[in-house]
Design an enzyme around this catalytic site. Structure first.
Site, mmCIF file in Angstrom:
data_model
loop_
_atom_site.group_PDB
_atom_site.id
_atom_site.type_symbol
_atom_site.label_atom_id
_atom_site.label_comp_id
_atom_site.label_asym_id
_atom_site.label_seq_id
_atom_site.Cartn_x
_atom_site.Cartn_y
_atom_site.Cartn_z
ATOM 1 N N ARG A 68 0.807 -1.217 0.000
ATOM 2 C CA ARG A 68 0.000 0.000 0.000
ATOM 3 C C ARG A 68 0.843 1.271 0.000
ATOM 4 O O ARG A 68 0.520 2.222 -0.696
ATOM 5 C CB ARG A 68 -1.019 -0.017 1.134
ATOM 6 C CG ARG A 68 -0.466 0.142 2.508
ATOM 7 C CD ARG A 68 -1.533 -0.115 3.531
ATOM 8 N NE ARG A 68 -1.884 -1.523 3.550
ATOM 9 C CZ ARG A 68 -3.066 -1.981 3.927
ATOM 10 N NH1 ARG A 68 -4.014 -1.164 4.307
ATOM 11 N NH2 ARG A 68 -3.296 -3.261 3.950
ATOM 12 N N THR A 69 1.922 1.295 0.759
ATOM 13 C CA THR A 69 2.710 2.530 0.821
ATOM 14 C C THR A 69 3.355 2.819 -0.535
ATOM 15 O O THR A 69 3.363 3.952 -1.016
ATOM 16 C CB THR A 69 3.794 2.414 1.914
ATOM 17 O OG1 THR A 69 3.152 2.088 3.141
ATOM 18 C CG2 THR A 69 4.557 3.710 2.080
ATOM 19 N N LYS A 96 23.651 -7.549 -6.028
ATOM 20 C CA LYS A 96 24.955 -7.951 -6.594
ATOM 21 C C LYS A 96 26.091 -7.362 -5.775
ATOM 22 O O LYS A 96 27.231 -7.320 -6.209
ATOM 23 C CB LYS A 96 25.072 -7.474 -8.042
ATOM 24 C CG LYS A 96 24.053 -8.065 -8.974
ATOM 25 C CD LYS A 96 24.220 -7.492 -10.378
ATOM 26 C CE LYS A 96 23.029 -7.853 -11.243
ATOM 27 N NZ LYS A 96 22.907 -6.939 -12.384
ATOM 28 N N ARG A 118 12.257 3.022 1.242
ATOM 29 C CA ARG A 118 11.894 2.141 2.367
ATOM 30 C C ARG A 118 13.018 1.129 2.525
ATOM 31 O O ARG A 118 13.523 0.582 1.538
ATOM 32 C CB ARG A 118 10.588 1.416 2.099
ATOM 33 C CG ARG A 118 10.347 0.356 3.152
ATOM 34 C CD ARG A 118 8.972 -0.203 3.117
ATOM 35 N NE ARG A 118 8.008 0.702 3.698
ATOM 36 C CZ ARG A 118 6.811 0.321 4.149
ATOM 37 N NH1 ARG A 118 6.439 -0.937 4.061
ATOM 38 N NH2 ARG A 118 5.984 1.192 4.667
ATOM 39 N N HIS A 146 8.195 6.277 10.251
ATOM 40 C CA HIS A 146 7.317 6.132 9.081
ATOM 41 C C HIS A 146 6.479 7.417 9.053
ATOM 42 O O HIS A 146 5.278 7.403 9.351
ATOM 43 C CB HIS A 146 6.455 4.886 9.260
ATOM 44 C CG HIS A 146 5.731 4.439 8.020
ATOM 45 N ND1 HIS A 146 5.705 5.185 6.858
ATOM 46 C CD2 HIS A 146 4.997 3.323 7.776
ATOM 47 C CE1 HIS A 146 4.981 4.532 5.967
ATOM 48 N NE2 HIS A 146 4.546 3.410 6.493
HETATM 49 C C1 NCD Z 1 3.254 -0.335 8.251
HETATM 50 C C2 NCD Z 1 4.725 -0.442 7.958
HETATM 51 O O1 NCD Z 1 5.123 -1.018 6.952
HETATM 52 O O2 NCD Z 1 5.480 0.051 8.769
HETATM 53 N N1 NCD Z 1 2.417 -0.585 7.161
HETATM 54 C C3 NCD Z 1 2.286 0.318 6.159
HETATM 55 O O3 NCD Z 1 3.051 1.221 5.990
HETATM 56 N N2 NCD Z 1 1.222 0.142 5.388
HETATM 57 C C4 NCD Z 1 2.831 -1.100 9.423
HETATM 58 C C5 NCD Z 1 3.018 -2.576 9.413
HETATM 59 O O4 NCD Z 1 3.741 -3.152 8.608
HETATM 60 O O5 NCD Z 1 2.441 -3.227 10.312
#
Ligand code: NCD
Length: 320
Positions: A68-69, A96, A118, A146
Site C-alpha cells: 500500500r505505501t 549484486k 523504504r 514512518h
Molecule cells: C506499516 C509499515 O510497513 O510500517 N504498514 C504500512 O506502511 N502500510 C505497518 C506494518 O507493517 O504493520
C-alpha cells in the site's frame, strides 16, 4: 487581515527532506496537513491530475516489501504529473553487492528530484539523504520512523473529529495498541500526535510496550479494558511477527483476548471512538472483522487520505 492569516502567508516550508517527524515543528505539520486538504479534491475529479510536479522525476526505492505505501507514493507522484521510476531492490544491483550509497548515487545521476525510500535498517533514509542532492522521503526505515503514515493518521483523525480548521488536537486522547517496541508507525505517531497537542497512551503486553516509552511523555498501560473508556481514538497496530525475536506473549489466542479489538471490548469504548489500523491487518488477532469494517473504523479512509498527504509531502519537499 487577521494575524493568524498573515502568519500563514509568511510561512515557507523549510524542509528539503522528510526523514522523520522529530525534525518538524508543529506549524510544519499543520501546514503540510492543510496542503493535503487542498490536494484532496484531485482524487475525485474525472481527470485526476494536477501539473504541480510536471517535468520532475520521483524514484520509488523500496528495499523492503510493501504494497500500500508503495502504490500510494506511486499514485501520489503520478497525480502531481511527475515521472515515476519504480525501483525494485530485489531486481537491483544491491543484490549484486553494490552499497546503498552507490545505488542511490547511481540513481540520482539519472537526474531525479526525489527519492522515496523504504529500508529494513533504521537510519537508512538519513544515510541516503546525506549521500544525494535530491529530496528524500522516508517511507519507513526499520523500527525508526514512518512519517507519512503518522501524518496521514493525524489527517484522518482531524477529518473525522472535525479538527481540520487548525489541526489542534488538545483535549484528544489516543491509544496506540500492540507491538509498540518494533513499530516505526508507533514512534512516528507518538511524536506527531504530541506535537499537535494530543495525549498518547500506549497499550500492550509488557514485552511489546517497555516502560522506556514513558520517556517519550506517553502513558503506558497493559490493560486495553481500562484504557478503552477514556480514549477518543484507538490505533490498532499489526503484530509484527517478522520482527519478533522471541515469543512476546503466550499465544495468539491469549493476545486476541487481552489486546484484540473485539465486539465485546467495543462495548467499553465511547460511542464515537475512532478505530484505526495502518494495515496490513491480522484479522481475528489484533482486530475483529466486524470492527475493522464497522462504522467506527477509518481503515479505508486512512488509505485514501494517504494519497493526499503524500501528494502534499512530495510537492513541499521538491519545492525547497
Ligand atoms: C506499516 C509499515 O510497513 O510500517 N504498514 C504500512 O506502511 N502500510 C505497518 C506494518 O507493517 O504493520
Amino acid at each position: 487581515m487577521n494575524s493568524k492569516l498573515e502568519q500563514q502567508d509568511e510561512y515557507h516550508w523549510p524542509h528539503k527532506h522528510l526523514l522523520g517527524i522529530e525534525g518538524l515543528a508543529p506549524e510544519d505539520i499543520r501546514f503540510l496537513l492543510k496542503t493535503a486538504l487542498s490536494f484532496e479534491g484531485v482524487s475525485t475529479r474525472s481527470v485526476k491530475k494536477v501539473p504541480a510536479l510536471r517535468g520532475k522525476v520521483v524514484v520509488n526505492l523500496f528495499f523492503e516489501d510493501s504494497t500500500r505505501t508503495r502504490a500510494s507514493f506511486n499514485l501520489a507522484a503520478s497525480r502531481l504529473s511527475a515521472d515515476v521510476l519504480d525501483f525494485s531492490a530485489k531486481a537491483s544491483s544491491t543484490s549484486k553487492g553494490e552499497t546503498l550509497v552507490d545505488t542511490v548515487r547511481t540513481i540520482e545521476a539519472m537526474g531525479i528530484d526525489a527519492i522515496v525510500c523504504r529500508h529494513n535498517l533504521s537510519g537508512a533514509a538519513v544515510q541516503i539523504a546525506k549521500s544525494v542532492n535530491c529530496s528524500v522521503v522516508n517511507a519507513g526505515d526499520g523500527q525508526h520512523a514512518h512519517p507519512t503514515q503518522a501524518l496521514l493518521d493525524a489527517y484522518t483523525i482531524a477529518k473525522r473529529k472535525n479538527l481540520t480548521k487548525d489541526f489542534d488536537f488538545s483535549g484528544l486522547k489516543v491509544a496506540i495498541v500492540g507491538d509498540i517496541a518494533h513499530s516505526r508507525v508507533a514512534r512516528s505517531n507518538i511524536r506527531c500526535l504530541q506535537k499537535l497537542g494530543a495525549k498518547v497512551v500506549l497499550v500492550g503486553p509488557p514485552m511489546l510496550v517497555p516502560s522506556i516509552f514513558k520517556d517519550l511523555g506517553c502513558e503506558i498501560s497493559h490493560s486495553l479494558d481500562e484504557v478503552l473508556p477514556e480514549v477518543d481514538v484507538v490505533n490498532m497496530l499489526r503484530v509484527q511477527f517478522e520482527r519478533l525475536e522471541s515469543q512476546a506473549f503466550a499465544s495468539k489466542r491469549e493476545y486476541a483476548v487481552f489486546y484484540g479489538l473485539t465486539e465485546e471490548k467495543m462495548k467499553l469504548a465511547k460511542d464515537d471512538i475512532l478505530v484505526m489500523h495502518p494495515g496490513p491487518m491480522n484479522r481475528g488477532l489484533e482486530i475483529e472483522s466486524p470492527i475493522a469494517d464497522g462504522p467506527n473504523s477509518a481503515v479505508l479512509e486512512q488509505v485514501a487520505n494517504g494519497l493526499a498527504v503524500r501528494m502534499a509531502t512530495l510537492f513541499l519537499v521538491t519545492g525547497v
